[in-house]
Each structure stands twice: as structure tokens, then as C-alpha cells.
Write an enzyme that holds these catalytic residues in place. Structure first.
Site, PDB file in Angstrom:
ATOM      1  N   ASP A 134       0.872  -1.181   0.000  1.00 55.25           N
ATOM      2  CA  ASP A 134       0.000   0.000   0.000  1.00 55.25           C
ATOM      3  C   ASP A 134       0.907   1.229   0.000  1.00 55.25           C
ATOM      4  O   ASP A 134       1.734   1.399   0.898  1.00 55.25           O
ATOM      5  CB  ASP A 134      -0.897  -0.023   1.248  1.00 55.25           C
ATOM      6  CG  ASP A 134      -1.890   1.143   1.279  1.00 55.25           C
ATOM      7  OD1 ASP A 134      -1.729   2.108   0.496  1.00 55.25           O
ATOM      8  OD2 ASP A 134      -2.824   1.096   2.104  1.00 55.25           O
TER       9      ASP A 134
ATOM     10  N   ASP B  58      -3.610   2.310  -5.477  1.00 60.41           N
ATOM     11  CA  ASP B  58      -2.326   2.309  -4.761  1.00 60.41           C
ATOM     12  C   ASP B  58      -2.085   1.061  -3.911  1.00 60.41           C
ATOM     13  O   ASP B  58      -1.238   1.072  -3.032  1.00 60.41           O
ATOM     14  CB  ASP B  58      -2.177   3.594  -3.925  1.00 60.41           C
ATOM     15  CG  ASP B  58      -2.829   3.497  -2.559  1.00 60.41           C
ATOM     16  OD1 ASP B  58      -3.853   2.804  -2.440  1.00 60.41           O
ATOM     17  OD2 ASP B  58      -2.307   4.117  -1.619  1.00 60.41           O
ATOM     18  N   GLU B  59      -2.807  -0.010  -4.210  1.00 59.30           N
ATOM     19  CA  GLU B  59      -2.616  -1.237  -3.431  1.00 59.30           C
ATOM     20  C   GLU B  59      -2.557  -2.453  -4.355  1.00 59.30           C
ATOM     21  O   GLU B  59      -3.302  -2.514  -5.333  1.00 59.30           O
ATOM     22  CB  GLU B  59      -3.813  -1.495  -2.514  1.00 59.30           C
ATOM     23  CG  GLU B  59      -4.042  -0.499  -1.419  1.00 59.30           C
ATOM     24  CD  GLU B  59      -5.398  -0.745  -0.787  1.00 59.30           C
ATOM     25  OE1 GLU B  59      -5.487  -0.675   0.440  1.00 59.30           O
ATOM     26  OE2 GLU B  59      -6.370  -1.016  -1.518  1.00 59.30           O
TER      27      GLU B  59
HETATM   28  P1  TTP Z   1      -5.384   5.042   0.804  1.00 56.55           P
HETATM   29  O1  TTP Z   1      -4.313   4.029   0.576  1.00 56.55           O
HETATM   30  O2  TTP Z   1      -6.543   4.664   1.652  1.00 56.55           O
HETATM   31  O3  TTP Z   1      -4.788   6.382   1.429  1.00 56.55           O
HETATM   32  P2  TTP Z   1      -3.388   7.061   1.256  1.00 56.55           P
HETATM   33  O4  TTP Z   1      -2.526   6.320   0.295  1.00 56.55           O
HETATM   34  O5  TTP Z   1      -3.611   8.504   0.939  1.00 56.55           O
HETATM   35  O6  TTP Z   1      -2.780   6.991   2.706  1.00 56.55           O
HETATM   36  P3  TTP Z   1      -2.143   5.755   3.498  1.00 56.55           P
HETATM   37  O7  TTP Z   1      -0.727   6.169   3.782  1.00 56.55           O
HETATM   38  O8  TTP Z   1      -2.931   5.612   4.730  1.00 56.55           O
HETATM   39  O9  TTP Z   1      -2.214   4.560   2.597  1.00 56.55           O
HETATM   40  O10 TTP Z   1      -5.963   5.517  -0.599  1.00 56.55           O
HETATM   41  C1  TTP Z   1      -5.146   5.668  -1.753  1.00 56.55           C
HETATM   42  C2  TTP Z   1      -5.533   6.903  -2.528  1.00 56.55           C
HETATM   43  O11 TTP Z   1      -6.908   6.843  -2.887  1.00 56.55           O
HETATM   44  C3  TTP Z   1      -5.347   8.189  -1.750  1.00 56.55           C
HETATM   45  O12 TTP Z   1      -4.053   8.743  -1.857  1.00 56.55           O
HETATM   46  C4  TTP Z   1      -6.402   9.068  -2.342  1.00 56.55           C
HETATM   47  C5  TTP Z   1      -7.495   8.127  -2.808  1.00 56.55           C
HETATM   48  N1  TTP Z   1      -8.603   8.164  -1.842  1.00 56.55           N
HETATM   49  C6  TTP Z   1      -9.635   9.068  -2.055  1.00 56.55           C
HETATM   50  O13 TTP Z   1      -9.616   9.807  -3.034  1.00 56.55           O
HETATM   51  N2  TTP Z   1     -10.656   9.142  -1.148  1.00 56.55           N
HETATM   52  C7  TTP Z   1     -10.708   8.370  -0.036  1.00 56.55           C
HETATM   53  O14 TTP Z   1     -11.640   8.473   0.768  1.00 56.55           O
HETATM   54  C8  TTP Z   1      -9.634   7.433   0.196  1.00 56.55           C
HETATM   55  C9  TTP Z   1      -9.622   6.574   1.425  1.00 56.55           C
HETATM   56  C10 TTP Z   1      -8.616   7.375  -0.732  1.00 56.55           C
HETATM   57 MG    MG Z   2      -2.207   4.191   0.446  1.00 60.27          MG
END
Ligand code: TTP
Ligand code: MG
Length: 368
Positions: A14, A113-114
Site C-alpha cells: 500500500d 495504490d494497493e
Molecule cells: P489510501 O491508501 O486509503 O490512502 P493514502 O494512500 O492517501 O494513505 P495511506 O498512507 O494511509 O495509505 O488511498 C489511496 C488513494 O486513494 C489516496 O491517496 C487518495 C485516494 N482516496 C480518495 O480519493 N478518497 C478516499 O476516501 C480514500 C480513502 C482514498
Molecule cells: Mg495508500
């Protein structure tokens, strides 16, 4: 724990604060400021929601999903608010997935992103080797793209995801088969994939607060709360025994076509007019085979019979492919103004056999 006959090694990757991290890379001067990436609704200049926030912004309580106006109130003056640039994030995501695919027997793209990677064969079931492999994969992502991510490694995807979550940011957490029970037991039940706010509340009412509590809940009680199908998943997942196949194979084949233009030209539109139907056909063939190309190659032969090739990681949509071909052509002609093109072709490579989410577009359509 009662394990399967062959121990699987699954890595869950992730990216950390993905959209905000990409923006930081684009503008390094922003890295020490609270940074918020927003999806503006357009109704008023500040209406919309936060999409991603860097860790500094998070320390003020800002997180994905909250209204922009609220984030503005929480953050100091120095905070930077940027509009989301989906196309850019998708392009970066394509490059990330292409790199991750190189480290896996099979890969499942879970979202923009995963990804889940089955690395069992690569490391011959050995968790110490997995540690090494993942370390070099993280270094590679950092070195080639500048990106930080968190990775969990475990005998199955659910535990690997939880391990990745608990190791954020820039983490690497290995949960060996014999550690699964002690790792899961104290975690808050709401962290388990599939336990949303509503189910979390219902579980809390029966005294279930942790994943360990859930693992010990009699199955009959769980069926009463969640229904039989969900209950079976929840029980197995909480016990660290929910096994899934990560079936997206990494294909090594290439699909290519090259054509001789009706006349030699330096005009992008003229080349595109002939190339586009060929690209369309090729793309169609890929889709029929359930494949998704991660890399686009442009192949040009000039009237002097010089060969020029360009490569680019792509977001897998036909529209994006055409746009990228046009961009590559335009750049090429700008760099070599005397160029006269005689033959032009495209080549797709670095395939994923898709399973799970069918395209990145579906993620963004669902989430924005
Ligand atoms: P996430 O992996 O949930 O968040 P993140 O990468 O920003 O942070 P983390 O370090 O906790 O992993 O989501 C990936 C991307 O998806 C994030 O950068 C933006 C998008 N996203 C949204 O647009 N809205 C949302 O509610 C979420 C959870 C994510
Ligand atoms: Mg993320």
C-alpha cells in the site's frame, strides 16, 4: 493455526499517502508543509472533500473524506491545498504496478495504490527470503520512482493487508505463520477488511472489540449478526485462515503491429489517422485475452531507415493509449524537427492477466 498443505507467502503493498506523496514528488518544496489533495465539487470554491493528506496534515486531524472547509479550519496558514490530478496518479500507479509485477509470481491490483503479490514461488515459501525480496522491492520503488510504501507479508492476503496497515508509513512487517495468532488477537475488530462501522457497532454490543474476540465468538452468534456467508469469512479471517488465490499472472508475451504509412510524413495527425485503427484492433485482442498491458512501445522507422523506439508505462485504457502515442510522437518530432516518418507501429508488453478489479477506472469512478 491449522495451515494449508503448502505455506503461501503473500505480500500486500500500500503506497503511503499516495496522491499527496505524488504531489510532493512533483514539488519537493511542499514536502515540509501540511499538504492536502482535494476533489473540488465546484459548487463553491471550497466545497468538496479531502482525497489524501500527507502525514504532517494528518497530525492536525485531517484525513480522506472530510470536507475541505473542515480541513482548512484544522490546518495552519502554511498548509497547501491542491486539486487532485487523477491522470497523473493513474500514470504513476501504472509504473508502480509494473515494478511490483516483476517481483511476484502473480499480482492482484486491489486499487490505484494497493496490490497483493503472491511471492511463494519466488521465495520458495521462505519468510526470511521474503524479507529480503520485499526490502529490495521497496528500495527499487524508492530509487526508480521516489515513492514510499508499506508492505505486509503473511501466509494470506487478509493478514498481509493488516500487517501493511500496522507498519505505516514506509514500513515492512513480516507475520510468520506461527506469529499470526498473536499478531491478530489485539487488533481492533474494525480494522479487519469487511468489518464496517455498522457491523463494528453490532459486534461491540456483543462484547467483541478485538479480532481475537471475533475469532473466539461462537459461529452461531456470528451468523445471527452477520448472516451465514459473511460469518464464515469473518470467522476464518479473524483466525488468520482465510485463503484466497492471487491469480493475476504476469505475462511475458508482446503484442505488436507496425505499418508502412501511405506516404512519408512529419505530421502527427497524419500518422495517428493510420495508426489509431491498428491500435484499436490490437487493444481489442488484448482485452479478449483478458490481458492488460502496462507498457506501451512506439516504434518509428524514418525515411532514412533509422529506427527510433520509445517506451512508456501506461494506464490501461484505449483512450490513454492513444493519447500517449500522440504525445510520444509529438515529443519525438519536436526533438528531431527534420524527421520524416515512413513506418510506425506500437507494441504492448508487460502484461497482467487480470483478476480482481477490472480497471483502475472503476476504482476512481467508485471513489470520486
Ligand atoms: P489510501 O491508501 O486509503 O490512502 P493514502 O494512500 O492517501 O494513505 P495511506 O498512507 O494511509 O495509505 O488511498 C489511496 C488513494 O486513494 C489516496 O491517496 C487518495 C485516494 N482516496 C480518495 O480519493 N478518497 C478516499 O476516501 C480514500 C480513502 C482514498
Ligand atoms: Mg495508500
Amino acid at each position: 493455526m491449522q495451515g494449508p498443505s503448502r505455506q503461501h507467502v503473500i505480500a500486500f503493498v500500500d503506497l503511503d499517502y499516495f496522491f499527496a506523496q505524488v504531489e510532493e514528488l512533483e514539488r519537493p518544496e511542499l514536502a515540509d508543509k501540511p499538504l492536502v489533495v482535494c476533489v473540488y465539487s465546484g459548487r463553491t470554491p471550497t466545497s468538496g472533500v479531502v482525497s489524501s493528506a500527507n502525514y504532517l496534515a494528518r497530525s492536525y486531524g485531517v484525513k480522506a473524506g472530510i470536507p475541505i472547509i473542515r480541513a482548512m479550519k484544522l490546518l495552519p496558514e502554511s498548509a497547501v491545498f491542491l486539486p487532485a490530478r487523477m491522470q497523473l496518479y493513474q500514470e504513476v500507479s501504472g509504473r508502480v504496478m509494473a515494478i511490483l509485477g516483476e517481483y511476484a509470481d502473480s499480482i492482484r491490483i486491489e486499487s490505484i495504490d494497493e496490490a497483493s503479490l503472491d511471492i511463494t514461488g519466488r521465495v520458495e515459501g521462505d519468510f526470511s527470503r521474503a524479507h529480503h525480496l520485499v526490502r529490495s522491492m521497496k528500495e527499487r520503488l524508492r530509487g526508480s520512482l521516489g515513492l514510499k510504501c508499506s508492505v505486509g507479508v503473511a501466509p494470506n492476503r487478509v493478514v498481509a493487508k493488516l500487517a501493511a496497515d500496522t507498519s505505516k508509513p514506509d514500513g515492512l512487517k513480516i507475520v510468520r505463520p506461527e506469529e499470526v495468532d498473536t499478531f491478530l488477537a489485539p487488533l481492533e475488530v474494525g480494522k479487519l477488511p469487511g468489518v464496517g462501522v455498522k457491523l463494528g457497532k453490532m459486534l461491540a454490543e456483543t462484547g467483541v472489540k478485538t479480532i481475537g474476540d471475533l475469532a473466539n465468538l461462537p459461529i452461531e452468534t456470528l451468523i445471527g449478526i452477520a448472516g451465514s456467508k459473511r460469518a464464515i469469512y469473518l470467522k476464518l479471517a479473524a483466525q488468520g485462515r482465510f485463503e484466497e488465490r492471487i491469480s493475476g499472472r504476469v505475462e511475458r508475451r508482446q503484442y505488436s503491429r507496425i505499418l508502412t504509412l501511405k506516404r512519408d510524413t512529419s505530421d502527427v495527425d497524419e500518422v495517428m489517422a493510420e495508426l489509431e485503427p491498428v491500435i484499436g484492433e490490437l487493444w481489442e485482442r488484448l482485452l479478449k485475452s483478458g490481458l492488460r498491458a502496462r507498457v506501451l512501445g512506439l516504434h518509428i522507422i524514418t525515411s532514412q531507415l533509422k529506427t527510433i523506439t520509445r517506451q512508456k508505462a501506461i494506464h490501461p485504457s484505449l483512450e490513454d493509449v492513444k493519447k500517449n502515442v500522440r504525445e510520444l510522437l509529438t515529443e519525438l518530432i519536436a526533438a528531431e524537427p527534420d524527421i520524416v516518418i515512413r513506418r510506425a507501429g506500437v507494441r504492448f508488453s508487460s502484461f497482467l492477466k487480470m483478476s480482481g478489479q477490472s480497471s483502475l477506472t472503476s476504482f476512481t469512478a467508485n471513489n470520486h
